[in-house]
Design a protein around this motif. Structure first.
Motif, mmCIF file in Angstrom:
data_model
loop_
_atom_site.group_PDB
_atom_site.id
_atom_site.type_symbol
_atom_site.label_atom_id
_atom_site.label_comp_id
_atom_site.label_asym_id
_atom_site.label_seq_id
_atom_site.Cartn_x
_atom_site.Cartn_y
_atom_site.Cartn_z
ATOM 1 N N LYS A 8 0.845 -1.208 0.000
ATOM 2 C CA LYS A 8 0.000 0.000 0.000
ATOM 3 C C LYS A 8 0.876 1.252 0.000
ATOM 4 C CE LYS A 8 -4.227 -1.400 -0.137
ATOM 5 N NZ LYS A 8 -5.147 -0.953 -1.174
ATOM 6 N N ALA A 9 1.967 1.211 0.733
ATOM 7 C CA ALA A 9 2.891 2.349 0.750
ATOM 8 C C ALA A 9 3.462 2.585 -0.644
ATOM 9 C CB ALA A 9 4.014 2.105 1.759
ATOM 10 N N GLU A 10 3.840 1.519 -1.324
ATOM 11 C CA GLU A 10 4.367 1.646 -2.689
ATOM 12 C C GLU A 10 3.319 2.184 -3.657
ATOM 13 O OE1 GLU A 10 6.105 -2.100 -3.830
ATOM 14 O OE2 GLU A 10 7.477 -2.058 -2.119
ATOM 15 N N GLU A 11 2.047 1.914 -3.366
ATOM 16 C CA GLU A 11 0.949 2.447 -4.181
ATOM 17 C C GLU A 11 0.686 3.921 -3.872
ATOM 18 O OE1 GLU A 11 -2.505 -0.003 -3.523
ATOM 19 O OE2 GLU A 11 -1.451 -1.821 -4.143
ATOM 20 N N GLY A 12 1.312 4.442 -2.825
ATOM 21 C CA GLY A 12 1.184 5.858 -2.504
ATOM 22 C C GLY A 12 0.222 6.191 -1.378
ATOM 23 N N LEU A 13 -0.181 5.207 -0.576
ATOM 24 C CA LEU A 13 -1.093 5.489 0.538
ATOM 25 C C LEU A 13 -0.462 6.500 1.483
ATOM 26 C CD1 LEU A 13 -3.703 4.887 2.124
ATOM 27 C CD2 LEU A 13 -2.462 3.030 3.266
ATOM 28 N N THR A 14 -1.186 7.564 1.751
ATOM 29 C CA THR A 14 -0.756 8.606 2.678
ATOM 30 C C THR A 14 -1.815 8.738 3.755
ATOM 31 O OG1 THR A 14 0.429 9.774 0.940
ATOM 32 C CG2 THR A 14 -0.158 11.052 2.879
ATOM 33 N N TRP A 15 -1.383 8.944 4.989
ATOM 34 C CA TRP A 15 -2.310 9.020 6.116
ATOM 35 C C TRP A 15 -2.902 10.417 6.272
ATOM 36 C CZ3 TRP A 15 -4.013 4.615 6.737
ATOM 37 C CH2 TRP A 15 -3.208 3.480 6.767
ATOM 38 N N ASN A 16 -3.789 10.773 5.373
ATOM 39 C CA ASN A 16 -4.578 11.990 5.568
ATOM 40 C C ASN A 16 -5.761 11.620 6.464
ATOM 41 O OD1 ASN A 16 -6.627 10.838 3.926
ATOM 42 N ND2 ASN A 16 -5.688 11.677 2.099
ATOM 43 N N GLU A 17 -6.568 12.591 6.829
ATOM 44 C CA GLU A 17 -7.658 12.307 7.766
ATOM 45 C C GLU A 17 -8.643 11.292 7.207
ATOM 46 O OE1 GLU A 17 -11.237 14.383 10.306
ATOM 47 O OE2 GLU A 17 -9.428 15.556 9.935
ATOM 48 N N ALA A 18 -8.986 11.388 5.937
ATOM 49 C CA ALA A 18 -9.949 10.453 5.346
ATOM 50 C C ALA A 18 -9.414 9.015 5.386
ATOM 51 C CB ALA A 18 -10.277 10.865 3.920
ATOM 52 N N ASN A 19 -8.149 8.835 5.054
ATOM 53 C CA ASN A 19 -7.572 7.491 5.071
ATOM 54 C C ASN A 19 -7.426 6.953 6.491
ATOM 55 O OD1 ASN A 19 -7.399 7.339 2.290
ATOM 56 N ND2 ASN A 19 -5.317 8.131 2.226
ATOM 57 N N LEU A 20 -7.058 7.819 7.425
ATOM 58 C CA LEU A 20 -6.972 7.384 8.823
ATOM 59 C C LEU A 20 -8.336 6.966 9.347
ATOM 60 C CD1 LEU A 20 -4.458 9.873 10.441
ATOM 61 C CD2 LEU A 20 -4.281 7.380 10.407
ATOM 62 N N ARG A 21 -9.359 7.762 9.037
ATOM 63 C CA ARG A 21 -10.715 7.419 9.471
ATOM 64 C C ARG A 21 -11.126 6.055 8.929
ATOM 65 N NH1 ARG A 21 -14.257 10.838 11.659
ATOM 66 N NH2 ARG A 21 -13.484 12.904 12.108
ATOM 67 N N ALA A 22 -10.886 5.854 7.642
ATOM 68 C CA ALA A 22 -11.252 4.580 7.024
ATOM 69 C C ALA A 22 -10.473 3.433 7.670
ATOM 70 C CB ALA A 22 -10.998 4.628 5.521
ATOM 71 N N TYR A 23 -9.190 3.629 7.913
ATOM 72 C CA TYR A 23 -8.344 2.585 8.482
ATOM 73 C C TYR A 23 -8.745 2.271 9.924
ATOM 74 C CZ TYR A 23 -4.122 -0.130 9.439
ATOM 75 O OH TYR A 23 -3.247 -1.131 9.766
ATOM 76 N N ILE A 24 -8.991 3.295 10.713
ATOM 77 C CA ILE A 24 -9.375 3.077 12.107
ATOM 78 C C ILE A 24 -10.750 2.411 12.183
ATOM 79 C CG2 ILE A 24 -9.948 4.224 14.296
ATOM 80 C CD1 ILE A 24 -7.784 6.348 13.471
#
Length: 128
Positions: free
Chosen positions: A75-91
């Motif tokens: 996912k990191a290689e695909e460019g996943l960045t921990w913005n608020e939307a991604n953190l919310r989805a992940y949590i």
């Protein structure tokens, strides 16, 4: 009389709803679930999970010295960045964001707790 009632009600209509308001103090209590694996202190140690200081807008898989799972590295290689939307989805549901990832936490489904946790993480991790 109608004017007076409208004047009294206007501030209530403009106030944020209690259901969506963010409370960092309550979020700190929610973070106690995360504390077994994560730290939030600048320069803090990695645990079972990486240190979260500076997590907002940080690229996934970027904490030095932490051994990420292969799915998280992908996912990191695909460019996943921990913005608020991604953190919310992940949590909310870690396996939906990083399928087959190693995060054991099932997810936080209570929206108020999620809002509070995000507020706490912003404050505790040096975010703007």
């Amino acid at each position: 009389m109608k004017f007076r009632i409208a004047m009294l009600a206007a501030p209530l209509l403009m106030a944020p709803s209690f259901a969506s308001a963010q409370d960092a103090e309550a979020g700190q209590r929610v973070f106690n679930q995360c504390r077994a694996c994560h730290t939030v202190d600048q320069g803090g140690r990695n645990g079972v999970g990486p240190n979260l200081y500076g997590v907002f807008d940080r690229r996934a898989g970027a904490v030095e010295g932490f051994r990420y799972s292969a799915p998280m590295r992908a996912k990191a290689e695909e460019g996943l960045t921990w913005n608020e939307a991604n953190l919310r989805a992940y949590i909310t549901n870690p396996k939906a964001v990083v399928p087959a990832g190693s995060m054991a936490f099932a997810g936080l489904r209570n929206e108020q707790q999620l809002n509070d946790l995000i507020a706490y993480l912003r404050r505790a991790t040096g975010a703007n």
